[in-house]
Design a protein around this motif. Structure first.
Motif, PDB file in Angstrom:
ATOM      1  N   CYS A  15      34.274 -19.667  29.075  1.00 13.30           N
ATOM      2  CA  CYS A  15      34.747 -20.874  28.405  1.00 13.30           C
ATOM      3  C   CYS A  15      33.646 -21.888  28.125  1.00 13.30           C
ATOM      4  CB  CYS A  15      35.806 -21.559  29.269  1.00 13.30           C
ATOM      5  SG  CYS A  15      37.297 -20.582  29.486  1.00 13.30           S
ATOM      6  N   THR A  16      32.459 -21.656  28.583  1.00 12.48           N
ATOM      7  CA  THR A  16      31.410 -22.655  28.440  1.00 12.48           C
ATOM      8  C   THR A  16      31.081 -22.888  26.987  1.00 12.48           C
ATOM      9  OG1 THR A  16      30.469 -22.050  30.563  1.00 12.48           O
ATOM     10  CG2 THR A  16      29.038 -23.240  29.067  1.00 12.48           C
ATOM     11  N   ASP A  17      31.136 -24.147  26.569  1.00 12.00           N
ATOM     12  CA  ASP A  17      30.738 -24.550  25.214  1.00 12.00           C
ATOM     13  C   ASP A  17      29.243 -24.795  25.274  1.00 12.00           C
ATOM     14  OD1 ASP A  17      30.056 -25.837  22.918  1.00 12.00           O
ATOM     15  OD2 ASP A  17      31.711 -27.264  22.961  1.00 12.00           O
ATOM     16  N   GLN A  18      28.479 -23.978  24.615  1.00 12.43           N
ATOM     17  CA  GLN A  18      27.032 -24.033  24.722  1.00 12.43           C
ATOM     18  C   GLN A  18      26.419 -25.249  24.032  1.00 12.43           C
ATOM     19  OE1 GLN A  18      25.294 -21.879  26.645  1.00 12.43           O
ATOM     20  NE2 GLN A  18      27.260 -21.001  27.189  1.00 12.43           N
ATOM     21  N   SER A  76      24.094 -33.321  41.345  1.00 16.35           N
ATOM     22  CA  SER A  76      23.547 -34.536  40.746  1.00 16.35           C
ATOM     23  C   SER A  76      23.354 -34.362  39.243  1.00 16.35           C
ATOM     24  CB  SER A  76      22.221 -34.893  41.416  1.00 16.35           C
ATOM     25  OG  SER A  76      21.641 -36.006  40.794  1.00 16.35           O
ATOM     26  N   ARG A  77      22.770 -33.244  38.852  1.00 15.12           N
ATOM     27  CA  ARG A  77      22.573 -32.975  37.422  1.00 15.12           C
ATOM     28  C   ARG A  77      23.898 -32.854  36.688  1.00 15.12           C
ATOM     29  NH1 ARG A  77      19.089 -28.082  36.083  1.00 15.12           N
ATOM     30  NH2 ARG A  77      19.364 -28.915  33.997  1.00 15.12           N
ATOM     31  N   ALA A  78      24.878 -32.222  37.332  1.00 17.04           N
ATOM     32  CA  ALA A  78      26.178 -32.027  36.692  1.00 17.04           C
ATOM     33  C   ALA A  78      26.895 -33.349  36.463  1.00 17.04           C
ATOM     34  CB  ALA A  78      27.053 -31.092  37.533  1.00 17.04           C
ATOM     35  N   SER A  79      26.603 -34.340  37.293  1.00 13.07           N
ATOM     36  CA  SER A  79      27.281 -35.633  37.146  1.00 13.07           C
ATOM     37  C   SER A  79      26.582 -36.557  36.148  1.00 13.07           C
ATOM     38  CB  SER A  79      27.392 -36.324  38.508  1.00 13.07           C
ATOM     39  OG  SER A  79      26.115 -36.719  38.976  1.00 13.07           O
ATOM     40  N   GLN A  80      25.382 -36.225  35.733  1.00 15.42           N
ATOM     41  CA  GLN A  80      24.675 -37.047  34.759  1.00 15.42           C
ATOM     42  C   GLN A  80      25.418 -37.033  33.434  1.00 15.42           C
ATOM     43  OE1 GLN A  80      20.709 -35.446  34.628  1.00 15.42           O
ATOM     44  NE2 GLN A  80      20.172 -36.297  36.614  1.00 15.42           N
ATOM     45  N   GLY A  81      25.634 -38.188  32.881  1.00 10.33           N
ATOM     46  CA  GLY A  81      26.330 -38.293  31.606  1.00 10.33           C
ATOM     47  C   GLY A  81      27.797 -37.903  31.690  1.00 10.33           C
ATOM     48  N   TRP A  82      28.364 -37.943  32.885  1.00  8.39           N
ATOM     49  CA  TRP A  82      29.742 -37.514  33.125  1.00  8.39           C
ATOM     50  C   TRP A  82      30.719 -38.162  32.148  1.00  8.39           C
ATOM     51  CZ3 TRP A  82      31.523 -33.601  35.913  1.00  8.39           C
ATOM     52  CH2 TRP A  82      32.874 -33.554  36.236  1.00  8.39           C
ATOM     53  N   GLN A  83      30.553 -39.467  31.948  1.00  7.75           N
ATOM     54  CA  GLN A  83      31.480 -40.194  31.081  1.00  7.75           C
ATOM     55  C   GLN A  83      31.407 -39.714  29.632  1.00  7.75           C
ATOM     56  OE1 GLN A  83      28.878 -41.481  32.693  1.00  7.75           O
ATOM     57  NE2 GLN A  83      27.554 -42.414  31.159  1.00  7.75           N
ATOM     58  N   ASP A  84      30.318 -39.086  29.249  1.00 11.17           N
ATOM     59  CA  ASP A  84      30.155 -38.607  27.878  1.00 11.17           C
ATOM     60  C   ASP A  84      30.667 -37.181  27.672  1.00 11.17           C
ATOM     61  OD1 ASP A  84      28.912 -41.028  27.229  1.00 11.17           O
ATOM     62  OD2 ASP A  84      26.935 -40.240  27.791  1.00 11.17           O
ATOM     63  N   LEU A  85      31.060 -36.511  28.743  1.00 10.02           N
ATOM     64  CA  LEU A  85      31.521 -35.125  28.645  1.00 10.02           C
ATOM     65  C   LEU A  85      33.007 -35.073  28.313  1.00 10.02           C
ATOM     66  CD1 LEU A  85      29.785 -33.640  31.817  1.00 10.02           C
ATOM     67  CD2 LEU A  85      29.002 -33.494  29.447  1.00 10.02           C
ATOM     68  N   SER A  86      33.396 -34.010  27.643  1.00 10.59           N
ATOM     69  CA  SER A  86      34.820 -33.826  27.341  1.00 10.59           C
ATOM     70  C   SER A  86      35.566 -33.500  28.639  1.00 10.59           C
ATOM     71  CB  SER A  86      35.010 -32.695  26.338  1.00 10.59           C
ATOM     72  OG  SER A  86      34.705 -31.447  26.940  1.00 10.59           O
ATOM     73  N   ALA A  87      36.864 -33.707  28.633  1.00  7.46           N
ATOM     74  CA  ALA A  87      37.691 -33.419  29.803  1.00  7.46           C
ATOM     75  C   ALA A  87      37.606 -31.944  30.183  1.00  7.46           C
ATOM     76  CB  ALA A  87      39.137 -33.825  29.541  1.00  7.46           C
ATOM     77  N   ASP A  88      37.539 -31.070  29.179  1.00  2.56           N
ATOM     78  CA  ASP A  88      37.448 -29.637  29.429  1.00  2.56           C
ATOM     79  C   ASP A  88      36.153 -29.283  30.166  1.00  2.56           C
ATOM     80  OD1 ASP A  88      38.340 -26.884  29.148  1.00  2.56           O
ATOM     81  OD2 ASP A  88      36.754 -26.678  27.631  1.00  2.56           O
ATOM     82  N   ILE A  89      35.053 -29.841  29.717  1.00  2.00           N
ATOM     83  CA  ILE A  89      33.764 -29.569  30.356  1.00  2.00           C
ATOM     84  C   ILE A  89      33.749 -30.135  31.777  1.00  2.00           C
ATOM     85  CG2 ILE A  89      31.287 -30.063  30.293  1.00  2.00           C
ATOM     86  CD1 ILE A  89      31.509 -29.882  27.223  1.00  2.00           C
ATOM     87  N   ARG A  90      34.291 -31.325  31.949  1.00  2.00           N
ATOM     88  CA  ARG A  90      34.366 -31.914  33.295  1.00  2.00           C
ATOM     89  C   ARG A  90      35.151 -31.006  34.237  1.00  2.00           C
ATOM     90  NH1 ARG A  90      35.846 -38.301  32.550  1.00  2.00           N
ATOM     91  NH2 ARG A  90      34.149 -38.797  31.133  1.00  2.00           N
ATOM     92  N   GLN A  91      36.283 -30.512  33.757  1.00  3.03           N
ATOM     93  CA  GLN A  91      37.126 -29.650  34.575  1.00  3.03           C
ATOM     94  C   GLN A  91      36.388 -28.362  34.948  1.00  3.03           C
ATOM     95  OE1 GLN A  91      40.762 -28.333  32.679  1.00  3.03           O
ATOM     96  NE2 GLN A  91      41.772 -28.089  34.646  1.00  3.03           N
ATOM     97  N   ARG A  92      35.689 -27.767  33.997  1.00  4.82           N
ATOM     98  CA  ARG A  92      34.935 -26.538  34.281  1.00  4.82           C
ATOM     99  C   ARG A  92      33.828 -26.809  35.291  1.00  4.82           C
ATOM    100  NH1 ARG A  92      34.847 -25.441  28.349  1.00  4.82           N
ATOM    101  NH2 ARG A  92      32.698 -26.121  28.506  1.00  4.82           N
ATOM    102  N   ARG A  93      33.138 -27.922  35.140  1.00  5.73           N
ATOM    103  CA  ARG A  93      32.075 -28.254  36.094  1.00  5.73           C
ATOM    104  C   ARG A  93      32.635 -28.474  37.488  1.00  5.73           C
ATOM    105  NH1 ARG A  93      27.268 -31.787  33.253  1.00  5.73           N
ATOM    106  NH2 ARG A  93      26.744 -30.194  31.726  1.00  5.73           N
ATOM    107  N   GLU A  94      33.743 -29.176  37.575  1.00  7.57           N
ATOM    108  CA  GLU A  94      34.365 -29.399  38.882  1.00  7.57           C
ATOM    109  C   GLU A  94      34.769 -28.081  39.529  1.00  7.57           C
ATOM    110  OE1 GLU A  94      37.508 -32.140  37.908  1.00  7.57           O
ATOM    111  OE2 GLU A  94      36.261 -33.884  38.373  1.00  7.57           O
TER     112      GLU A  94
END
Length: 155
Positions: A15-18, A76-94
């Protein structure tokens, strides 16, 4: 549980959007060197007998500490720019980070079993630790690829 973790990583990979899912690349040389050191540590751990348990535990603890550092850096890297990420990407990262933490906990359980093992169970417990290490190490590589598009598997 292991199947759940593997399916989480497979789903995350599929599902990763490259395009908008990447952070700046980390130093691949450092990651490769650390991975090589971990592999060497696990190879040496295989040779430790029960009489060398204290040395094996020190080596295992050093490796766990290094893995914890890598996990912390990835979080730490995954949380950088968190507010700019889509909900889908946030969910996948979590989901990816949560699966890594579960595997880290499984490694800690194996470490505790190593500390408490008897001479009769040493080889089996040591193998369990090494297997847990290999699973977590592979998952860290997969997560690095999934989260940041970086291939740490090449040597």
């Amino acid at each position: 549980m292991f199947a759940t973790i593997l399916s989480t990583f497979a789903l995350t990979s599929a599902c990763t959007d490259q395009s908008d899912d990447k952070q700046p690349a980390a130093d691949a040389t450092d990651a490769g060197e650390v991975k090589k050191e971990w592999s060497e540590a696990m190879e040496s751990l295989k040779a430790y007998s029960i009489t060398q348990r204290d040395e094996a535990l020190v080596k295992a603890e050093e490796t766990i500490d290094a893995m914890d550092k890598r996990i912390d850096e990835m979080e730490s890297r995954a949380s950088q720019g968190w507010q700019d990420l889509s909900a889908d990407i946030r969910q996948r990262r979590e989901a990816t980070l949560s699966a890594m933490q579960e595997q880290r906990e499984a490694l800690a359980e194996q470490y505790e079993q190593m500390k408490a093992s008897s001479s009769d169970t040493w080889d089996d417990v040591k193998k369990g630790f090494i297997d847990s290490y290999n699973t977590l190490s592979s998952s860290l590589d997969d997560a690095q690829s999934d989260l940041f598009g970086e291939d740490t598997k090449k040597e």
